[in-house]
Design a protein around this motif. Structure first.
Motif, PDB file in Angstrom:
ATOM      1  N   MET A  88      -9.318 -27.045  28.910  1.00 22.89           N
ATOM      2  CA  MET A  88      -8.367 -25.615  28.459  1.00 22.89           C
ATOM      3  C   MET A  88      -8.738 -25.132  26.701  1.00 22.89           C
ATOM      4  SD  MET A  88      -4.120 -25.204  28.025  1.00 22.89           S
ATOM      5  CE  MET A  88      -4.090 -26.416  26.732  1.00 22.89           C
ATOM      6  N   ALA A  89      -8.831 -26.532  25.895  1.00 19.35           N
ATOM      7  CA  ALA A  89      -9.091 -26.158  24.646  1.00 19.35           C
ATOM      8  C   ALA A  89      -9.398 -27.564  24.130  1.00 19.35           C
ATOM      9  CB  ALA A  89      -7.953 -25.375  23.868  1.00 19.35           C
ATOM     10  N   LYS A  90     -10.730 -27.496  23.554  1.00 16.98           N
ATOM     11  CA  LYS A  90     -11.045 -28.983  23.229  1.00 16.98           C
ATOM     12  C   LYS A  90     -10.176 -29.622  22.229  1.00 16.98           C
ATOM     13  CE  LYS A  90     -15.918 -28.698  24.167  1.00 16.98           C
ATOM     14  NZ  LYS A  90     -17.352 -28.947  23.644  1.00 16.98           N
ATOM     15  N   PRO A  91      -9.523 -28.964  21.258  1.00 16.70           N
ATOM     16  CA  PRO A  91      -8.797 -29.831  20.173  1.00 16.70           C
ATOM     17  C   PRO A  91      -7.547 -30.515  20.946  1.00 16.70           C
ATOM     18  CG  PRO A  91      -9.448 -27.686  19.377  1.00 16.70           C
ATOM     19  CD  PRO A  91     -10.077 -27.657  20.755  1.00 16.70           C
ATOM     20  N   THR A  92      -7.326 -30.023  22.178  1.00 22.64           N
ATOM     21  CA  THR A  92      -5.885 -30.661  22.800  1.00 22.64           C
ATOM     22  C   THR A  92      -6.219 -31.837  23.671  1.00 22.64           C
ATOM     23  OG1 THR A  92      -6.296 -29.045  24.880  1.00 22.64           O
ATOM     24  CG2 THR A  92      -4.966 -28.000  22.935  1.00 22.64           C
ATOM     25  N   GLU A  93      -7.336 -32.233  23.480  1.00 20.01           N
ATOM     26  CA  GLU A  93      -7.854 -33.456  24.156  1.00 20.01           C
ATOM     27  C   GLU A  93      -6.694 -34.844  23.578  1.00 20.01           C
ATOM     28  OE1 GLU A  93     -11.012 -37.014  24.676  1.00 20.01           O
ATOM     29  OE2 GLU A  93     -11.765 -35.026  24.087  1.00 20.01           O
ATOM     30  N   THR A  94      -6.502 -34.466  22.315  1.00 19.76           N
ATOM     31  CA  THR A  94      -5.687 -35.669  21.684  1.00 19.76           C
ATOM     32  C   THR A  94      -4.274 -35.611  22.182  1.00 19.76           C
ATOM     33  OG1 THR A  94      -7.061 -35.732  19.722  1.00 19.76           O
ATOM     34  CG2 THR A  94      -4.826 -36.687  19.451  1.00 19.76           C
ATOM     35  N   LEU A  95      -3.840 -34.461  22.476  1.00 23.56           N
ATOM     36  CA  LEU A  95      -2.658 -34.246  23.019  1.00 23.56           C
ATOM     37  C   LEU A  95      -2.664 -35.150  24.664  1.00 23.56           C
ATOM     38  CD1 LEU A  95       0.447 -33.198  23.370  1.00 23.56           C
ATOM     39  CD2 LEU A  95      -0.546 -31.067  24.094  1.00 23.56           C
ATOM     40  N   GLY A  96      -3.568 -34.785  25.192  1.00 29.62           N
ATOM     41  CA  GLY A  96      -3.666 -35.356  26.538  1.00 29.62           C
ATOM     42  C   GLY A  96      -3.580 -37.096  26.600  1.00 29.62           C
ATOM     43  N   TRP A  97      -4.571 -37.625  25.433  1.00 26.31           N
ATOM     44  CA  TRP A  97      -4.236 -38.927  25.398  1.00 26.31           C
ATOM     45  C   TRP A  97      -3.083 -39.370  24.830  1.00 26.31           C
ATOM     46  CZ3 TRP A  97      -7.198 -42.088  27.840  1.00 26.31           C
ATOM     47  CH2 TRP A  97      -8.617 -41.446  28.326  1.00 26.31           C
ATOM     48  N   ALA A 405       6.552 -32.767  24.585  1.00 29.94           N
ATOM     49  CA  ALA A 405       6.587 -31.543  25.286  1.00 29.94           C
ATOM     50  C   ALA A 405       6.681 -30.431  24.097  1.00 29.94           C
ATOM     51  CB  ALA A 405       7.985 -31.670  25.948  1.00 29.94           C
ATOM     52  N   ILE A 406       7.175 -30.661  22.838  1.00 25.20           N
ATOM     53  CA  ILE A 406       7.207 -29.573  21.991  1.00 25.20           C
ATOM     54  C   ILE A 406       5.829 -29.134  21.356  1.00 25.20           C
ATOM     55  CG2 ILE A 406       7.757 -29.185  19.457  1.00 25.20           C
ATOM     56  CD1 ILE A 406      10.060 -31.144  19.798  1.00 25.20           C
ATOM     57  N   VAL A 407       4.825 -30.133  21.310  1.00 23.48           N
ATOM     58  CA  VAL A 407       3.477 -29.847  20.848  1.00 23.48           C
ATOM     59  C   VAL A 407       2.692 -29.350  21.928  1.00 23.48           C
ATOM     60  CG1 VAL A 407       1.478 -30.904  20.350  1.00 23.48           C
ATOM     61  CG2 VAL A 407       3.196 -31.930  19.127  1.00 23.48           C
ATOM     62  N   MET A 408       3.153 -29.675  23.229  1.00 19.08           N
ATOM     63  CA  MET A 408       2.381 -28.986  24.449  1.00 19.08           C
ATOM     64  C   MET A 408       2.751 -27.535  24.385  1.00 19.08           C
ATOM     65  SD  MET A 408       2.598 -29.924  28.322  1.00 19.08           S
ATOM     66  CE  MET A 408       4.312 -29.829  28.625  1.00 19.08           C
ATOM     67  N   THR A 409       3.805 -27.229  24.471  1.00 15.95           N
ATOM     68  CA  THR A 409       4.434 -25.755  24.630  1.00 15.95           C
ATOM     69  C   THR A 409       3.792 -24.908  23.236  1.00 15.95           C
ATOM     70  OG1 THR A 409       6.520 -26.490  23.530  1.00 15.95           O
ATOM     71  CG2 THR A 409       6.473 -26.354  25.818  1.00 15.95           C
ATOM     72  N   VAL A 410       3.868 -25.250  22.175  1.00 10.74           N
ATOM     73  CA  VAL A 410       3.524 -24.695  21.081  1.00 10.74           C
ATOM     74  C   VAL A 410       1.972 -24.332  21.265  1.00 10.74           C
ATOM     75  CG1 VAL A 410       3.159 -24.651  18.413  1.00 10.74           C
ATOM     76  CG2 VAL A 410       5.358 -25.392  19.389  1.00 10.74           C
ATOM     77  N   LEU A 411       1.190 -25.522  21.452  1.00  7.64           N
ATOM     78  CA  LEU A 411      -0.133 -25.223  21.558  1.00  7.64           C
ATOM     79  C   LEU A 411      -0.519 -24.302  22.679  1.00  7.64           C
ATOM     80  CD1 LEU A 411      -1.484 -28.893  21.130  1.00  7.64           C
ATOM     81  CD2 LEU A 411      -1.418 -26.983  19.324  1.00  7.64           C
ATOM     82  N   VAL A 412       0.036 -24.401  23.924  1.00 11.80           N
ATOM     83  CA  VAL A 412      -0.343 -23.650  24.807  1.00 11.80           C
ATOM     84  C   VAL A 412       0.052 -22.276  24.753  1.00 11.80           C
ATOM     85  CG1 VAL A 412       0.116 -22.930  27.433  1.00 11.80           C
ATOM     86  CG2 VAL A 412      -0.248 -25.294  26.637  1.00 11.80           C
ATOM     87  N   VAL A 491      -8.147 -42.301  18.403  1.00 11.12           N
ATOM     88  CA  VAL A 491      -9.273 -43.223  18.605  1.00 11.12           C
ATOM     89  C   VAL A 491      -9.901 -42.728  20.207  1.00 11.12           C
ATOM     90  CG1 VAL A 491     -10.077 -45.443  19.162  1.00 11.12           C
ATOM     91  CG2 VAL A 491      -8.551 -44.905  17.102  1.00 11.12           C
ATOM     92  N   LEU A 492      -9.037 -42.424  21.284  1.00 13.56           N
ATOM     93  CA  LEU A 492      -9.641 -42.408  22.449  1.00 13.56           C
ATOM     94  C   LEU A 492     -10.359 -40.782  22.381  1.00 13.56           C
ATOM     95  CD1 LEU A 492      -7.006 -43.835  24.651  1.00 13.56           C
ATOM     96  CD2 LEU A 492      -9.366 -44.600  24.460  1.00 13.56           C
ATOM     97  N   SER A 493      -9.906 -40.032  21.658  1.00 17.60           N
ATOM     98  CA  SER A 493     -10.307 -38.676  21.799  1.00 17.60           C
ATOM     99  C   SER A 493     -11.808 -38.729  20.903  1.00 17.60           C
ATOM    100  CB  SER A 493      -9.270 -37.532  20.894  1.00 17.60           C
ATOM    101  OG  SER A 493      -8.062 -37.640  21.491  1.00 17.60           O
TER     102      SER A 493
END
Length: 517
Positions: A88-97, A405-412, A491-493
């Protein structure tokens, strides 16, 4: 030969064999231990029957909208949370992890509760817990000690805990269709029948109506209390398994034209229906207990959490005609509810590791389940396991998931402005169409309440601590949990991808044409 305009590896990714399989699996994830032991107590303490109004509002304005958001991300980008967010957007991988590591932490301690339920399932045949159910639970069974870092393993907990992880490993290793789907297709109907039988039996007990009156009698004045509304949003939020990678992963295994929103509505309302059913069963049973003790339901203690299930209910079972059968079915239901939830949690973790590091499905399942099992035994089958579990759970759920959830909704919605694309994607594959009000709900209403929830909880934890535990203990198992999740996500990102090639990924062409019109 795969061309640059075709979806990458779309044919190789497993899919649910039917919408029914997906719906049952999603219901299995949503319906967990919290539905049985959290909702009844929260509703009772937050206005009784009046609580259903803010509960329904929270379901419609935050629960279902964020569930749709999880679905849209998982289905459009066809991967577990880290890779889906990256696509969706590369910088958001960290949110996924961050979400996946929250799932990892939750799975590690959640398995311990399932192990307790498994033990009590056996104990129920001869009511082994005796008359002092609290003393048995914290003393003879868990052997609870002082807040410390204990290395003394309690075999009565460790053995069923290892068996739980073996079962989880087998299901995850079998995959989505042969493992997860088959388990849910069997377990969810069985859970429904078993729990409905418990409720019917509870309603026939003396005093059951007193319990239902206590549960449903509305306190309309509670609607003016902001804390009641926060409690409603909190309950909906935690009960639907949203915002920590589970539903993103489940949706990623759906077929191209999968009718995502209609499935989401079925899952959301089925989950809420089970919560109300649980409330009826629990309070009918508590009404019986109050009747036997010649007290009011309001005078009873232990109306929520593990104490309700492992102390209060065994005490009720002791006094109930045919109590052993009731106990066997009740703790069997806890096992079913807990197991279907934990496999959904671990599937997201295992799938993420598989995609990131290019492992096989079985290799990833063995690695993740093995690490979780070792940590579970070392941390939560010891004499300090109950205190550690309660502390980690408090921070993981009330701080970690809400922050996610807050970070996810704001980023999206606000940073990467993907909400309109995701809305059109949902509409392209679903019969129930999502209007632009959905964007307002996930971009304004839901995060506003979540910020209030998080702020209130942080102030409470910082100023008042938690359950009288020493600060060093809270720093280690509470705040330390959040620090661990954040560091692990970063780290994982940073580790290069060795698995699926996200650089060549494109959405399904025919769906994408409808989305971009």
């Amino acid at each position: 030969m795969t061309t640059s305009n075709a979806p990458v590896a779309a044919e190789q990714r497993e899919t649910w064999t039917s919408s029914t399989g997906f719906i049952l699996a999603a219901i299995g994830s949503a319906v967990g231990l919290g539905n049985i032991w959290r909702f009844p107590g929260v509703a009772y303490e937050s206005g009784g029957g009046a609580f259903l109004i803010p509960y329904l509002v929270a379901l419609l304005t935050a629960g279902i909208p964020i569930l749709f958001l999880d679905y849209s991300i998982g289905h459009r980008y066809r991967a577990a949370a880290p890779l889906a967010y990256r696509r969706m957007a590369k910088p958001t991988e960290t949110l996924g992890w961050f979400q996946i590591m929250l799932s990892f932490v939750i799975a590690v301690y959640y398995a311990a509760v399932i192990a307790w339920a498994a033990s009590y399932f056996i104990f129920a045949f001869n009511l082994r817990w005796g008359q002092d159910t609290l003393g048995f639970f914290v003393g003879e069974y868990l052997k609870v000690g002082d807040p410390e870092i204990s290395t003394t393993v309690v075999p009565a907990v460790a053995v069923p805990l290892v068996l739980v992880w073996v079962a989880v490993l087998v299901v995850i290793a079998l995959g989505v269709t042969a493992g997860v789907q088959k388990v849910n297709v069997i377990f969810i109907p069985l859970l429904g029948v078993a729990f409905l039988g418990l409720v019917i039996r509870a309603l026939t007990l003396p005093g059951a109506m007193d319990g239902l009156n206590a549960f449903f009698t509305p306190d309309w004045g509670a609607l003016a209390d902001l804390n009641v509304w926060i409690a409603a949003y909190s309950q909906i939020f935690f009960s639907l398994s949203i915002a920590f990678g589970i539903m993103v992963t489940y949706a990623s295994y759906q077929r191209r034209k999968a009718n995502m929103t209609s499935s989401g509505l079925v899952v959301a309302f089925a989950n809420s229906s089970f919560e109300i059913l649980a409330g009826i069963g629990v309070f009918a049973t508590l009404g019986f207990m109050a009747n036997q003790q010649s007290v009011q339901v309001s005078e009873l203690e232990g109306l929520t959490g593990p104490i309700l299930s492992f102390v209060t209910f065994p005490a009720v079972i002791n006094e109930m005609p045919g109590g052993a059968i009731f106990g066997v079915v009740f703790f069997g239901s806890l096992i079913l509810a807990g197991f279907t939830s934990i496999i959904s949690i671990l599937l997201g973790v295992a799938a993420s590791v598989q995609e990131k590091f290019g492992l096989s499905r079985r290799g990833s399942a063995i690695l993740v389940s093995g690490i979780c099992a070792v940590l579970s035994v070392l941390l939560f089958s010891t004499t300090s396991g109950l205190l550690a579990l309660d502390t980690v759970d408090q921070w993981a759920n009330n701080v970690g998931i809400v922050l996610s959830a807050i970070v996810m909704t704001v980023l999206v919605v606000w940073v990467f402005r993907k909400s309109e694309t995701l809305r059109r994607h949902l509409n392209a594959v679903s019969t129930f169409q999502v209007g632009r009000i959905w964007i307002a709900l996930i971009g304004v209403v839901a995060p506003a309440f979540l910020v209030i929830m998080l702020g209130q909880k942080l102030v409470s934890l910082v100023n008042d601590g938690y359950e009288g535990l020493p600060q060093w203990y809270l720093n280690l198992f509470g705040w330390g949990t959040i620090v661990f999740v954040v560091v692990a996500a970063v780290v994982l990102s940073a580790i290069p991808w060795k698995g699926r090639d996200d650089e060549k990924f494109v959405p399904w062409p025919d769906v994408d044409k409808e989305v971009t019109r």
